[in-house]
Design an enzyme around this catalytic site. Structure first.
Site, mmCIF file in Angstrom:
data_model
loop_
_atom_site.group_PDB
_atom_site.id
_atom_site.type_symbol
_atom_site.label_atom_id
_atom_site.label_comp_id
_atom_site.label_asym_id
_atom_site.label_seq_id
_atom_site.Cartn_x
_atom_site.Cartn_y
_atom_site.Cartn_z
ATOM 1 C CG HIS A 352 37.477 -52.391 -62.744
ATOM 2 N ND1 HIS A 352 36.953 -52.481 -61.621
ATOM 3 C CD2 HIS A 352 36.564 -52.111 -63.582
ATOM 4 C CE1 HIS A 352 35.672 -52.069 -61.655
ATOM 5 N NE2 HIS A 352 35.575 -51.825 -62.794
ATOM 6 N NE ARG A 578 69.519 -1.346 -31.887
ATOM 7 C CZ ARG A 578 70.146 -2.146 -31.072
ATOM 8 N NH1 ARG A 578 71.366 -2.937 -31.656
ATOM 9 N NH2 ARG A 578 69.912 -2.198 -29.810
ATOM 10 C CG ASN A 714 64.722 -3.177 -33.203
ATOM 11 O OD1 ASN A 714 63.832 -2.808 -32.423
ATOM 12 N ND2 ASN A 714 65.768 -2.447 -32.836
#
Length: 1264
Positions: A352, A578, A714
């Site tokens: 405080h 591929r 892809n």
């Protein structure tokens, strides 16, 4: 009493313990402590606090800590907190006792819960009493170690003037979002998020808005100061259990928490907790705490006021998560109906002197707002990679349950229709800030909120229940449609198929067994190691790797395995380049040595035929053995060119041929040869042949019982991004045209890919339809290994370059779940790499062969000499009779009946026209046991209403196929022959490719395709160039498909004139095909029969007539069928059968096709004995010997002309003008052309101009 606190606060006991161990054995202490402990100087804990045994308690204090020492909350009931485990809830921690302040010259028991129960001191070092006192006497014990530190620091904390703010916060949003988060983590990388993680991060975020909460009080030179640290170091109270079972509390700091994103905060949090439990914390971890977090709520405390230690501005206490007290006795149903949620109480105990109550209150309000904020949870979800929107805090909707029932049903339908739009299917997540969402899938759109989650609604049998909580409904829907699999199936029109899919998609998926997981991992190991090996050993060589899409291998493996499980006969694979080498090695089982030899260029001359092809176009075959079953199945991979998707119809035709050979029919047990087609995403959307081939799927003449389509998506086409490659949402949208279910799968989840692959086979077997699997992955390298894709897709490849491969991520997931050990994973990969290395070394040692020019394949197949193609007259009569053997009650169309009657007449009396000669050829083959397949546009009737191979009942529409009667002999015994005649769809590319494939799949069949007009064959040019003309030379792939191409100049315009003779002649070499332009029905008959009987597997191209079909001069006698054979060169009958004098001939007109009849008519009209017309019936291979022999019969010829209808740059002349003088220089030197002028189009668009041009040709041919 001196009670100056240690700079290490409650952590002092740990420092003492480390010091004790260090003195006894320095190696027993983590090296990170050594430098500190060497200079450490213990000091007395109290002035005089002698214990009963006369020993004095001491405490440790460092000389000069670099930063303010941590001052964690004292170990009391209100403030002591065990750091929650990742999966714990606040109420799951055990209770902890409250500590009392130390008193002068006396020792009290530390209020540790376990100490009280056990009657032991809270530390290992506490001395036992010298004597056991009486039962009613007090017990004194010296506090040592942790207990003493607690007492001293609690006393010191009294010097800090504190105040406390309290705030109750709704916890429902936190609870529901934590469920979503942890479910996602469970499915992916593992781990859990606790409430303390969320609250702690909210505290750090709130401190950024209220930095005063991070300050602490200090006296400098006797003056009060407020110290503002550079960063927020959040202290975590961590409960530790010693070897003796006693529990102690340490407070370690998450340093610079204000600079962290949520993912970093969690990682730092977990690191601190883990090192604390492993005893690996260092002195640095205890220093510099600026604000602390303690969680007494784990033992049920609603809220607490913890003690604030020196060096900190505030300590935040977290209370228990409870319903309001007045509702804690209510039932779950009542609480849900009322919309009551749990509350959690936060306290802010602050210094405080430097912090005011308003600041503390605003600080807690900000934490409150954050924990209900859309933005706060959005940030957390994005950081954790959760692709879905968080649960949103909204006011309860008061509408009736009855009204909401309908909304829940609508929500279920929405997920079935649109759930795939929310699925987490992109492994790259290029737009990481975008949540996978759609308004139709948002509960708020349907008038539902988080308050409805625990209410029950009618769901009409959904997931096997009549009523379900909305939470459970959403759980099923999201697990079914929005995880790593997105499903599209509501476009299917058949309810039975939709229901079948729903039951399996929405049902609970069984997790693979550990053995199955290890097998999946082994497939990924093989896929990745193969590519890595080639990349290392053959740097820069093109191979079109599968890197980034390795999940293709376990997915294909699962398809084949499930086919074997169904006891099917064969899987035929068609695919582009591929990943082809990987498939050859790891799916088909092509020996590594053979693949490596192809990379080495080490070809054995004795095995080389033709031009050959690059290694990633070649086919192969093998046998697949089930890993977890007893079945096996044949696997074959068809050869393919670089023309993407061109192999699609070829493979379908090949499969249909194999199925027809097995002859199991269109039954539950039929279609036991399965086509497995791989595609690229850009090609699947962009190539028209895909749609053409899909259109064949359910047609009677073409169906194969369902193809499994696996798209290697892809997300790029060479350098073309998806936005430039397709107009549709998905590349697969074209497949909806045939009602095929479509599964979009995240390529980083091999288990999901395997599950879908097996489901696809089951669906195919159940409904005999195509299935599409869209496997979203990425391309690790460029289009080929020498390409740099970052030039065109920089952002994508920034992500890819830092992305871990699927093998590694899946391995880590298995290890994290405890399914395999790290050693098992490494051993498996090392074993596979070792196999490759061994084979590689063996290949390097193989004998090297000198590279030589390729040899022609022409000599590999030679037409046998004296091949008889004539037939008995009785067989012709039987075929004629068959045309009138209509079933009883069959009504023949009035315009067809005369045709059938005329055919019977021709079979007996002669004057056989072209159409019937063709049917006679096919009928004789069927009677000899040959399977004959004839297809094309309008083929059953014939484009020119000439064939009528199938007769349609005028009244009922039933069919009658006369030639099918030839499948049995005259005694009714099966001959083994079949006549399969089909009208094809309006397609050339796919239709011709299919028939080519069929001829490859069944070499013994007679396979014919007819163009509507020959002009339309250019729609199949890729098939002609890549397969028909060169398949044997490139791949050793043999075919004897027959193309029938209506050809001829009749004034019908440039698109109904030419079958493009010039193009086929340009492609011809090495005996690659036979090209013919027969001019008589009998010669056509013998040409077809020779092709069927010669044992040569090479295509036949026949340019067939149009107007000549009804030319009364173009007919053949019966003995031309029973006594003759195919004649590649024909003279005029006046010289072969009549009294024509060859000695009078001074001019020879060489020609082919229908113009012969026009030339003969002109010659007869002008009585030109000086002109002879010689027809070359076989354009390629040119009949060199026969042509020379024929020309030698005309000794007085001094002029030779090639006469053709086609323009000068078309037809046979562009080839013949070069090859004839080369081939026969003594006969053709000086040969001249008579034709139309060179034209860019095949003909004039005007029939009148055509007539003038045709007349000019005739005039020039007979010019004096």
């Amino acid at each position: 009493m001196s009670s100056s606190p240690s700079p290490f606060g409650q952590n002092e006991w740990l420092v003492e313990e480390m010091y004790r161990k260090f003195r006894e054995d320095p190696s027993s202490v983590d090296p990170s402590w050594h430098e500190f402990l060497v200079d450490y100087n213990p000091e007395p804990t109290t002035d005089s606090s002698a214990s009963e045994n006369g020993q004095q308690t001491r405490t440790a204090a460092p000389k000069a800590p670099p930063e303010p020492a941590p001052a964690p909350a004292p170990k009391s009931q209100d403030s002591k907190s065990q750091a929650p485990k990742q999966d714990s809830k606040p109420q799951e921690s055990k209770p902890q006792a409250k500590a009392k302040p130390a008193e002068s010259k006396s020792s009290t028991k530390p209020a540790d819960a376990k100490s009280e129960k056990s009657g032991k001191s809270g530390t290992n070092g506490a001395a036992k009493p010298a004597a056991q006192p009486a039962d009613d006497s007090d017990q004194n014990q010296v506090l040592r170690g942790a207990a003493a530190a607690v007492a001293k620091n609690m006393s010191a904390s009294l010097d800090v003037p504190t105040a406390t703010s309290v705030r109750a916060i709704p916890a429902k949003l936190m609870i529901d979002n934590r469920v979503v988060i942890n479910n996602h983590l469970k499915r992916t990388r593992g781990g859990k998020i606790s409430f303390t993680h969320l609250i702690g991060y909210a505290i750090v975020a709130a401190v950024k808005k209220f930095p005063n909460m991070n300050r602490h009080f200090a006296e400098v030179d006797g003056k009060p100061n407020a110290v503002t640290p550079a960063h927020t170091n959040l202290g975590l109270a961590i409960d530790l259990q010693g070897k003796d079972g006693n529990r102690q509390l340490v407070v370690a700091a998450i340093k610079k928490a204000d600079t962290m994103r949520f993912g970093q905060f969690i990682a730092a949090y977990e690191d601190i907790v883990r090192r604390a439990r492993d005893g690996k914390l260092t002195a640095e971890d205890f220093s510099g705490v600026t604000i602390s977090l303690t969680n007494p709520g784990t033992i049920g405390t609603v809220h607490s006021v913890p003690r604030l230690m020196r060096g900190q501005g505030a300590i935040i206490g977290v209370g228990a998560m409870e319903y309001p007290a007045e509702f804690q006795g209510a039932s779950e149903e009542r609480i849900a109906d009322l919309g009551i949620g749990k509350l959690i109480t936060l306290t802010s105990t602050y210094d405080h002197r430097i912090i005011q109550g308003a600041e503390s209150g605003d600080f807690l309000r900000t934490v409150h707002q954050l924990l209900l904020s859309d933005d706060f949870f959005d940030e957390i979800f994005r950081e954790l990679g959760i692709p879905y929107e968080p649960v949103r805090w909204r006011t309860d909707n008061p509408d009736s349950i009855e009204d909401k029932n309908a909304r829940v049903i609508e929500l279920i339908a929405a997920y079935r229709n649109r759930g795939h739009l929310m699925a987490d299917i992109d492994p790259l997540r290029l737009d990481s800030n975008r949540f996978r969402s759609h308004p139709d899938l948002d509960v708020l759109t349907h008038g539902l909120t988080l308050w409805d989650l625990d209410r029950e609604f009618k769901v009409n049998g959904f997931a096997g229940a009549e009523r379900k909580k909305l939470r459970d409904v959403l759980a099923v829907l999201r697990d079914a449609y929005c995880r790593h699999i997105g499903v599209e199936y509501t476009h299917i029109l058949e309810p039975e198929q939709q229901q079948w899919l729903q039951e399996r998609i929405e049902g609970k998926h069984e997790k693979p067994t550990v053995a199955q997981q290890k097998y999946i991992l082994s497939r990924l190991n093989a896929a990745e190691a193969f590519e890595t090996f080639l990349q290392t050993k053959y740097v820069g060589q093109k191979r079109f790797s599968l890197e980034g899409a390795e999940t293709v291998i376990p997915a294909m493996d699962a398809v084949i395995d499930q086919c074997a499980e169904h006891a099917l006969d064969e899987v035929v694979i068609g695919m582009p380049h591929r990943g082809r080498l990987n498939v050859l090695a790891n799916i088909v089982g092509k020996p590594y040595s053979q693949i490596f030899s192809e990379f080495e260029g080490n070809l054995n001359p004795s095995q080389a035929h033709g031009s050959g092809d690059v290694k990633y176009h070649l086919g192969s075959s093998g046998t697949y053995l089930q890993m977890f079953g007893d079945n096996d199945i044949t696997v074959s991979l068809t050869a393919n060119p670089s023309h993407l998707e061109a192999v699609d119809p070829v493979m379908e035709g090949l499969v249909r041929a194999k199925q027809d050979l097995l002859d199991k029919g269109d039954t539950e047990d039929g279609y036991t040869v399965v086509p497995l087609m791989l595609h690229g995403d850009a090609a699947f959307a962009g190539q028209g042949v895909v749609a053409e081939t899909l259109n064949l799927a359910l047609l009677r003449g073409y169906r194969t019982g369902g193809t499994i389509h696996l798209i290697v998506n892809n997300q790029i086409g060479f350098t073309t991004s998806p936005a430039a490659a397709k107009s549709s949402e998905y590349c697969t949208d074209v497949a909806k045209m045939i009602g095929a279910p479509i599964f979009h799968v995240n390529g980083d989840d091999p288990e999901a890919a395997v599950w879908v692959s097996r489901l696809a086979v089951d669906f195919r077997q159940k409904f005999k339809k195509d299935v599409v699997i869209d496997l979203l992955c990425y391309r690790r390298r460029g289009h080929n290994e020498g390409d740099d894709p970052s030039m065109t897709q920089p952002s994508m490849y920034d992500v890819i370059d830092t992305k871990r491969g699927v093998r590694k991520s899946y391995t880590e997931a298995l290890i994290g779940r405890g399914d395999i050990s790290m050693k098992e994973a490494e051993d498996a990969l090392r074993d596979y790499q070792g196999q490759l290395e061994q084979v590689f070394n063996e290949v390097r040692e193989l004998e090297k062969h000198e590279i030589e020019p390729s040899e022609s394949v022409e000599a590999d197949q030679q037409i046998p000499a004296k091949l008889a193609t004539a037939v008995d007259k009785s067989l012709l009569a039987r075929i004629g009779d068959a045309h009138l053997a209509v079933p009883e009650g069959f009504t023949v169309h009035p315009r067809v009946k005369p045709v059938l009657e005329k055919r019977r007449e021709m079979a007996y009396e002669g004057k056989v026209d072209w159409a019937f000669a063709e049917l006679l050829a096919l009928g004789t083959m069927i009677s000899e046991g040959k399977l004959v397949r004839l297809s094309g546009q309008d083929t059953r009737r014939g484009t020119f209403t000439q064939r009528h191979s199938v007769v349609i009942d005028r009244k009922t529409g039933k069919e009658f196929t006369p030639l099918q009667l030839l499948a049995t002999d005259s005694d009714g015994n099966p001959t083994g022959g079949k006549f399969l005649v089909y009208d094809s769809p309006l397609s050339e590319f796919a239709a011709v490719g299919f028939e080519y494939g069929y001829s490859v799949g069944n070499p013994d069949a007679m396979v014919l395709w007819e163009a509507q007009f020959g002009d339309f064959i250019n729609g199949a040019q890729s098939i002609i160039d890549e397969f028909i003309s060169s398949g044997e030379a490139k791949w050793g792939q043999l075919s004897d498909v027959v193309l029938l191409l209506p050809h001829g100049h009749e004034g019908q315009g440039p698109d109904h004139t030419s079958g493009r003779i010039e193009r086929f002649l340009q492609l011809w070499a090495e005996g690659s095909m036979t090209i013919a332009l027969p001019s008589t029905p009998a010669n056509y008959f013998h040409l077809l029969r020779r092709h069927s009987l010669d044992g040569i597997q090479r295509p036949l191209i026949v340019f067939t007539p149009k107007s000549m079909l009804r030319n009364k001069a173009a007919v053949s006698d019966i003995r031309d069928f029973t006594e003759q054979k195919f004649r590649s060169v024909l003279e005029e009958p006046t010289y072969t059968d009549g009294d024509g004098d060859r000695n009078k001939v001074t001019r020879i007109l060489l020609t082919s096709g229908k113009i012969y009849y026009e030339l003969v008519a002109r010659k007869n009209k002008e009585s030109r004995d000086d002109v002879a017309i010689v027809r070359i019936e076989q354009l390629a291979p040119l009949p060199k010997r026969r042509l020379a022999e024929t020309l030698d019969k005309y000794p007085n010829v001094d002029e030779k002309f090639w006469v053709q209808e086609e323009p000068a740059n078309q037809g046979a002349w562009p080839t013949f003008g070069l090859t004839l003088p080369e081939m026969l220089p003594d006969h053709f030197t000086g040969i001249k052309r008579i034709s139309r002028r060179a034209m860019s189009a095949p003909s004039s668009g005007s029939s009148k101009v055509h007539a003038v041009e045709q007349q000019e040709i005739l005039d020039e041919a007979f010019a004096p």
